[in-house]
Design an enzyme around this catalytic site. Structure first.
Site, PDB file in Angstrom:
ATOM      1  N   ARG A  85     -12.082   5.000  -8.972  1.00  0.00           N
ATOM      2  CA  ARG A  85     -10.740   4.925  -8.361  1.00  0.00           C
ATOM      3  C   ARG A  85     -10.476   3.588  -7.660  1.00  0.00           C
ATOM      4  NH1 ARG A  85     -11.831  10.432  -6.925  1.00  0.00           N
ATOM      5  NH2 ARG A  85     -10.754  11.759  -8.435  1.00  0.00           N
ATOM      6  N   LYS A 140      -2.210  -8.651 -10.907  1.00  0.00           N
ATOM      7  CA  LYS A 140      -1.816  -7.948 -12.135  1.00  0.00           C
ATOM      8  C   LYS A 140      -3.059  -7.769 -13.002  1.00  0.00           C
ATOM      9  CE  LYS A 140       3.088  -8.810 -12.860  1.00  0.00           C
ATOM     10  NZ  LYS A 140       4.109  -9.461 -13.694  1.00  0.00           N
ATOM     11  N   GLU A 144       2.788 -23.185 -18.208  1.00  0.00           N
ATOM     12  CA  GLU A 144       2.984 -22.323 -17.022  1.00  0.00           C
ATOM     13  C   GLU A 144       3.220 -23.196 -15.786  1.00  0.00           C
ATOM     14  OE1 GLU A 144       3.370 -19.090 -16.842  1.00  0.00           O
ATOM     15  OE2 GLU A 144       2.263 -18.148 -18.470  1.00  0.00           O
ATOM     16  N   LYS A 148       3.180 -19.279  -6.011  1.00  0.00           N
ATOM     17  CA  LYS A 148       2.960 -17.904  -6.483  1.00  0.00           C
ATOM     18  C   LYS A 148       2.602 -16.984  -5.312  1.00  0.00           C
ATOM     19  CE  LYS A 148       1.303 -14.825  -9.877  1.00  0.00           C
ATOM     20  NZ  LYS A 148       0.704 -14.579 -11.153  1.00  0.00           N
ATOM     21  N   GLU A 157       6.588  -6.192  -7.933  1.00  0.00           N
ATOM     22  CA  GLU A 157       7.724  -6.485  -8.811  1.00  0.00           C
ATOM     23  C   GLU A 157       8.833  -5.443  -8.695  1.00  0.00           C
ATOM     24  OE1 GLU A 157       6.152  -8.560 -12.381  1.00  0.00           O
ATOM     25  OE2 GLU A 157       7.804  -7.609 -13.415  1.00  0.00           O
ATOM     26  N   ARG A 178       9.516 -11.398  -8.036  1.00  0.00           N
ATOM     27  CA  ARG A 178       8.300 -11.654  -8.828  1.00  0.00           C
ATOM     28  C   ARG A 178       8.627 -11.703 -10.321  1.00  0.00           C
ATOM     29  NH1 ARG A 178       2.065  -9.518  -8.192  1.00  0.00           N
ATOM     30  NH2 ARG A 178       1.328 -10.699 -10.002  1.00  0.00           N
ATOM     31  N   ASN A 212       8.457 -14.534 -14.833  1.00  0.00           N
ATOM     32  CA  ASN A 212       8.413 -14.318 -16.287  1.00  0.00           C
ATOM     33  C   ASN A 212       9.399 -15.209 -17.038  1.00  0.00           C
ATOM     34  OD1 ASN A 212       6.430 -12.350 -16.078  1.00  0.00           O
ATOM     35  ND2 ASN A 212       7.946 -10.774 -15.612  1.00  0.00           N
ATOM     36  N   HIS A 215       9.077 -15.728 -20.782  1.00  0.00           N
ATOM     37  CA  HIS A 215       8.075 -14.791 -21.315  1.00  0.00           C
ATOM     38  C   HIS A 215       8.642 -13.767 -22.295  1.00  0.00           C
ATOM     39  CE1 HIS A 215       5.472 -16.731 -18.497  1.00  0.00           C
ATOM     40  NE2 HIS A 215       4.448 -15.940 -18.802  1.00  0.00           N
ATOM     41  N   HIS A 238       6.545 -13.308 -25.615  1.00  0.00           N
ATOM     42  CA  HIS A 238       5.871 -12.077 -26.060  1.00  0.00           C
ATOM     43  C   HIS A 238       6.234 -11.757 -27.510  1.00  0.00           C
ATOM     44  CE1 HIS A 238       4.997 -10.441 -21.748  1.00  0.00           C
ATOM     45  NE2 HIS A 238       4.150 -11.377 -22.140  1.00  0.00           N
ATOM     46  N   HIS A 249      -1.017 -18.402 -25.493  1.00  0.00           N
ATOM     47  CA  HIS A 249       0.028 -17.863 -24.605  1.00  0.00           C
ATOM     48  C   HIS A 249       0.921 -18.979 -24.052  1.00  0.00           C
ATOM     49  CE1 HIS A 249       2.020 -15.314 -21.713  1.00  0.00           C
ATOM     50  NE2 HIS A 249       1.596 -16.072 -20.713  1.00  0.00           N
TER      51      HIS A 249
HETATM   52  N1  GLY Z   1       2.296 -13.812 -14.380  1.00  0.00           N
HETATM   53  C1  GLY Z   1       3.390 -13.300 -13.664  1.00  0.00           C
HETATM   54  C2  GLY Z   1       3.002 -12.486 -12.474  1.00  0.00           C
HETATM   55  O1  GLY Z   1       1.873 -12.514 -12.072  1.00  0.00           O
HETATM   56  O2  GLY Z   1       3.816 -11.792 -11.944  1.00  0.00           O
END
Ligand code: GLY
Length: 361
Positions: free
Chosen positions: A119, A141, A183, A225, A235, A240, A244, A247, A251, A263
């Site tokens: 957990r 993430k 990026e 960031k 998010e 946040r 993207n 993106h 994708h 990427h």
């Molecule tokens: N890579 C985008 C984020 O971490 O929200």
């Protein structure tokens, strides 16, 4: 070279991103202070042979779990193998610690492993790629992929610390290094004039991997960031989600051409497309769009979608975008440098033509 610590302020989940060259001593100190009952390194078949021994000695890890390098390893099957190996040691408990030593794939998979074992146990990100240092290792993430699309199974699980050791960048393959610059340019477009101008001024030094320059660029990206993540950790507010930028199309490109683009290369094409959309539908000045696109090109990044990618395929793949609501996709757009927001766009031929930079016949 100095060591910089950038705090990610999230209450009891706060941690530092440590940036510097040769951080083995810092890693050792951190591991000692954590006093884990056992620790495991997750790494891949490219990074492991180069760096796992040094990290294992420093953090006194019980086991090194090595996955095959590449995006295909972000799978349920690979995750299952890691669970099996970790439990087979019989040394795993709630005070065990995981070190994710590698690029974005290892960080996402190792993070998800730590998030779900018992957990949730603590883990440390030790990014070895530039892309992971400036983006994926920070913010918690974690995810694996599903046949339907990338990162569709995952959770937010903040690391206990992140160590960005610039020394790792020396052995990064050229193409992987360059792709990460997308990026960084994306971050500059989102954060504003200061980072954008700094990148333009030091582009030559960045290309030759000048470490002091990279130190300040990585620090600027991580500070930005960290600020975004502190404001919108999981998010929900929309802030946040602006990370993207580029993106949605990226994708699509990665799904349509799984082996062809890294990427960052897909993000570069996606960012150029998002800027076109911003000019048409969010009043971004054409000069700003050209300036950002020119910087991507200066770093040797692609900005055109592959000719074989058709409008119908773009629309079909965007249907599976996890941020989609009905037939509308929320695109991140810029209204000026440093000013980003979400623009709901209907999935239709006009949109596809704009994203692909082709006139709608
Ligand atoms: N890579 C985008 C984020 O971490 O929200």
């Amino acid at each position: 070279m100095d060591v910089t610590r950038v705090p990610v302020s999230l209450g009891e989940r706060s941690y530092d991103v440590v940036i510097g060259e040769r951080l083995i001593g810092e890693l050792r100190e951190f591991a000692e202070s954590e006093k884990p009952t056992s620790s495991f390194i997750v790494t891949d078949s490219n990074v492991g042979p180069l760096h796992a021994d040094a990290v294992q000695n420093a953090v006194v890890a019980n086991r090194v779990l090595t996955i095959q390098a590449g995006e295909n390893s972000k799978s349920l099957a690979q995750l299952g193998r890691l669970y099996d190996e970790a439990f087979a040691t019989r040394q795993l408990d709630r005070h065990s610690l995981v070190f994710a030593l590698g690029g974005g794939v290892v960080g996402d998979l190792g993070g998800y492993l730590a998030a779900t074992l018992l957990r949730g146990i603590r883990y440390v990100q030790v990014p070895t790629s530039l892309l992971a240092m400036v983006d994926s290792s920070v913010g918690g993430k974690t995810a694996i992929n599903h046949a339907t699309g990338k990162n569709l199974i995952g959770v937010f699980h903040q690391p206990a610390a992140v160590f960005c050791d610039l020394h790792f960048l020396k052995t990064l393959p050229d193409r992987e290094y360059t792709s990460a610059l997308a990026e960084i340019v994306k971050t500059a477009a989102l954060s504003g004039e200061e980072l954008m101008a700094a990148l333009e001024e030091s582009a030559g030094k960045i290309v030759v991997r000048d470490l002091p320059t990279l130190h300040s660029v990585i620090e600027a990206c991580v500070r930005f960031k960290a600020e975004v993540v502190a404001e919108d950790e999981v998010e929900v507010s929309g802030r946040r989600a602006t990370l993207n930028l580029g993106h949605s199309l990226a994708h699509v490109i990665e799904t349509a051409f799984p082996e062809r683009f890294l990427h960052g290369e897909a993000v570069s094409i996606g960012t150029a497309a998002a800027l076109r959309l911003s000019v048409e539908r969010a009043q971004l000045s054409g000069d700003v769009a050209s300036r950002v696109t020119a910087l991507l090109e200066r770093f040797g990044l692609p900005v055109e979608a592959p000719a074989e990618l058709g409008a119908a395929q773009v629309l079909q793949l965007m249907e599976t975008d996890k941020k989609r609501a009905g037939h509308v996709v929320r695109f991140v757009v810029l209204s000026e440098l440093g000013e980003a927001g979400a623009l709901p766009c209907k999935l239709d031929d006009d949109l596809a033509a704009l994203l692909l930079g082709r006139a709608n016949a």
